[in-house]
Design a protein around this motif. Sequence first.
Motif, short mmCIF file in Angstrom:
data_model
loop_
_atom_site.label_atom_id
_atom_site.label_comp_id
_atom_site.label_asym_id
_atom_site.label_seq_id
_atom_site.Cartn_x
_atom_site.Cartn_y
_atom_site.Cartn_z
N GLY A 71 -59.28 138.33 -73.51
CA GLY A 71 -59.51 139.16 -72.34
C GLY A 71 -59.14 140.61 -72.54
N PRO A 74 -64.23 143.29 -72.89
CA PRO A 74 -65.27 142.48 -72.26
C PRO A 74 -66.41 142.17 -73.23
N SER A 81 -65.36 131.16 -71.23
CA SER A 81 -64.38 130.54 -70.33
C SER A 81 -63.32 129.81 -71.12
N THR A 86 -63.43 131.60 -66.06
CA THR A 86 -64.17 132.68 -66.71
C THR A 86 -63.19 133.75 -67.19
N VAL A 87 -63.35 134.16 -68.43
CA VAL A 87 -62.47 135.19 -68.99
C VAL A 87 -62.95 136.56 -68.52
N LYS A 88 -62.13 137.21 -67.68
CA LYS A 88 -62.46 138.54 -67.18
C LYS A 88 -61.40 139.57 -67.56
N GLY A 89 -60.30 139.09 -68.13
CA GLY A 89 -59.18 139.94 -68.53
C GLY A 89 -58.10 139.04 -69.10
N PRO A 90 -56.94 139.59 -69.44
CA PRO A 90 -55.85 138.76 -69.97
C PRO A 90 -55.50 137.62 -69.01
N MET A 91 -55.24 136.43 -69.59
CA MET A 91 -54.98 135.24 -68.79
C MET A 91 -53.67 134.60 -69.22
#
Length: 271
Positions: A71, A74, A81, A86-91
């Motif tokens: 993340g 982009p 995912s 869904t990967v939209k930023g650091p998780m």
Amino acid sequence: MAQTATKNAASEVDPSRWIVVDDATKVYTTRTGEKVQALTEVSLTVQRGEFVSLVGPSGCGKTTLLKILAGLIPHSSGSVSIAGKTVKGPMRETGLVFQAPTLLPWRTILENVMLPVEVQRLDRSVYRKRAMDLLEMVGLDGFEKKYPSELSGGMQQRAGICRALVSDPEVLLMDEPFGALDAMTREYMNVELLKIWKESGKTIVFVTHSIPEAVFLSDRVVVMSPRPGKIEEILDDDLPRPRALQMMNSPEAGVYTSRIRTYFNAEGAID
């Protein structure tokens, strides 16, 4: 409560599709406005608890793909995912180990390992025990009050792995973590990593330039093409586990290594 909710949600995800990259591309724009395609139409599915390595020539997009999973950057198109999200930023589901341990020199080893706990504002009393357990698992118990300059390169990298694991992420992303180590220390760290992987049960995506290293460590090896990076082949690595270091030079491992090398020799590339 948030951590418990995350774990409960993760338990409902299909473990055979723990990480899903579907037709992902990445296009960078340079300062002059030029478009540079780093990845093209990359699709990959990783099972929960699997060890997958990415190999390919320099500039093929291995680290770019890892940064997308983390993340940190982009993707330009497609979907990515992890654990059903869904990967939209650091998780919180991911932990990242860099090429260098990047430990803060003014903090003790324990304080460095605890850094993600502070950043995520987790319960220090709970995670301090986890940090101490991790340090013991990697053979650094007794070194928690030392500073990075007092540890060898291999010991610092083990501390970096503990830091990535302390918040209990679902996935460990590793970007050539042993590339700067000498050959003997690197081999030792390969064996240590397999022990950590077995004991932690984490899903690992590992970037390396070393084909023998990828073969020794992995359940599957993803072979990537020169830029723009795409997946040439995904090899199932059926070498028996547990794996002893001498297996790296075995005829069985040599079969996998030779197969992977054919892709790069044909292009005039080396690992």
